[in-house]
Design a protein around this motif. Structure first.
Motif, mmCIF file in Angstrom:
data_model
loop_
_atom_site.group_PDB
_atom_site.id
_atom_site.type_symbol
_atom_site.label_atom_id
_atom_site.label_comp_id
_atom_site.label_asym_id
_atom_site.label_seq_id
_atom_site.Cartn_x
_atom_site.Cartn_y
_atom_site.Cartn_z
ATOM 1 N N ASP A 253 0.841 -1.202 0.000
ATOM 2 C CA ASP A 253 0.000 0.000 0.000
ATOM 3 C C ASP A 253 0.875 1.251 0.000
ATOM 4 O O ASP A 253 1.986 1.258 0.542
ATOM 5 C CB ASP A 253 -0.936 0.011 1.217
ATOM 6 N N HIS A 255 0.516 5.719 0.248
ATOM 7 C CA HIS A 255 -0.269 6.966 0.311
ATOM 8 C C HIS A 255 0.656 8.156 0.106
ATOM 9 O O HIS A 255 1.811 8.159 0.544
ATOM 10 C CB HIS A 255 -1.041 7.082 1.626
ATOM 11 N N HIS A 287 -3.284 -1.244 6.031
ATOM 12 C CA HIS A 287 -3.867 -1.579 4.728
ATOM 13 C C HIS A 287 -3.090 -2.721 4.075
ATOM 14 O O HIS A 287 -3.687 -3.655 3.516
ATOM 15 C CB HIS A 287 -3.872 -0.353 3.802
#
Ligand code: MG
Length: 407
Positions: A253, A255, A287
């Motif tokens: 994941d 971000h 996540h």
């Protein structure tokens, strides 16, 4: 009518109190009613006979105070097919011999004549093959018993425990149930023994031997154990536990950094000069771990279960995503063996928060600390994480799942 065409009934002896299997000072639940992998032993024993088309009638003999326990036990194996052949239970005597007699008399009262098997309720592992051998032996012998060779040498001892003699092992055999008999002969032998005041025979072959009948043998089955001691239950439980196979899932994941004064990593709030742009709280560690678990289960990914377009997940705490995946493992009858994560970023420094993150993941996943690992690295200023544009996490989950779906 040839004897091998005779109707077959079975007497299941469940009247014992099972003192030897008692644990501690607790009032002993008779062992045939103890749960074995979630079902009473007696129910598992009856299953073997209910499953056999060769068995026409099943006569269980129970203790006088066990009627409720019996009803509870058989409620787990009552199909219409079973109910038609399961006679109401007979109430047993104070000895095994007396209980078998009660079962035989109940069958006689029901007008039965044919071949009767007598079986101990505490032997729940009767195989189809053993049952077939018993029925076949009943077609050719008036009395026959399953025998297995002895692994241990047997000694005859005197009252002080000293060895008197060593009988040749090749001449000895360990005897099991189901034992099989011509019904009329066994009933007659039991009635004679009772009339003669004998109540100490520990199996039905002994009653027939006493009555002067020949007793034949057939091949027994080592797996057909009699649950006697607490350790027998532990081994039996293991036998009924489904085989598990390992699964490894991976998750990844990312971000992007944005406005803000903190980031979330592994469920821990870490002060930082930037935040992350995300629909939820943007916790890359949770996540990635959620996706690793879903990957191990082959159950899609976090975006399928928690749609980014769903307003419920706006700013949501990500621990619920991981908790969901953990619950899915449990629902599948599985177990998490290990969770491993690597965080990739230049800042913030993960080291000072490593212990807190590890503890928080262990808490969410309900795992001991030594099954949770958290690592961190920079990208040596290369790539998007190296330029400080965002942060990433990679995760691996090791899970074991039942090979067959749990019933
Ligand atoms: Mg994410």
């Amino acid at each position: 009518m040839r004897q091998d065409e005779a109707e077959v009934a079975v007497v299941v002896v469940a009247g014992g109190r099972g003192m030897r299997a008692a644990v501690g000072d607790a009032p002993p639940l008779p062992k045939q009613y103890r749960l074995l992998a979630g079902r009473p032993v007696l129910a598992r024993t009856l299953d073997a006979f209910i499953a056999s088309p060769a068995v026409a009638l099943i006569q269980t003999v129970i203790g006088v105070e066990d009627r409720e326990r019996y009803n509870t036990a058989i409620s787990t194996c009552l199909t219409p097919k079973a109910s038609a052949r399961l006679l109401p239970p007979a109430v047993g005597g104070t000895t095994r011999q007396g209980s078998v007699r009660a079962g035989l008399e109940a069958l006689a009262a029901a007008g039965f004549s044919g071949i009767v098997l007598v079986h101990d309720a505490a032997r729940p592992f009767v195989s189809e093959a053993l049952l077939a051998r018993a029925v076949a032996a009943g077609g050719t012998h008036r009395a026959a018993i399953p025998v297995t060779p002895l692994a241990d040498t047997v000694k005859r001892l005197d009252a002080s425990g000293c060895v008197v003699e060593t009988p040749p092992r090749a001449e000895l055999g360990a005897v099991q149930t189901p034992q099989v008999f011509a019904f009329a002969d066994l009933l007659a032998a039991h009635r004679r023994a009772a009339d003669a005041g004998r109540d100490d025979f520990t199996d039905d072959a002994a009653v027939m031997e006493w009555a002067g009948e020949n007793v034949a043998t057939f091949v027994g089955d080592r797996g057909n154990v009699k649950l006697t001691h607490p350790e027998d239950f532990a081994l039996a439980e293991e036998r009924l536990t489904p085989p598990m196979s390992p699964r490894v899932g991976q998750g990844y994941d990312v971000h992007r950094f944005g406005e803000g004064d903190h980031v979330w990593l592994g469920g821990v709030r870490i002060p930082h000069d930037r935040g992350v742009i995300a629909h939820s709280d943007g916790d890359v560690v949770l996540h990635a771990l959620t996706d690793a678990l879903l990957g191990a289960l082959a159950e899609d990914d976090i975006g399928v279960h928690f749609k980014p377009s769903d307003p419920r997940w706006r700013g949501a705490a990500s621990d619920q995503f991981l908790a969901f995946a953990v619950e899915r493992v449990r629902a599948r009858g599985g177990r998490i063996d290990h969770l491993d994560t690597t965080v990739v970023c230049e800042t913030p420094k993960v080291g000072p928060h490593r212990a807190a993150i590890r503890a928080r993941i262990a808490d969410i996943a309900r795992l001991p600390l030594d099954r949770v690992s958290i690592k961190a690295t920079t990208s040596e200023r290369m790539g998007f994480t190296g330029r400080g544009e965002g942060l990433a996490a990679l995760a691996m989950a090791t899970v074991v799942l039942p090979v067959e779906p749990v019933r």
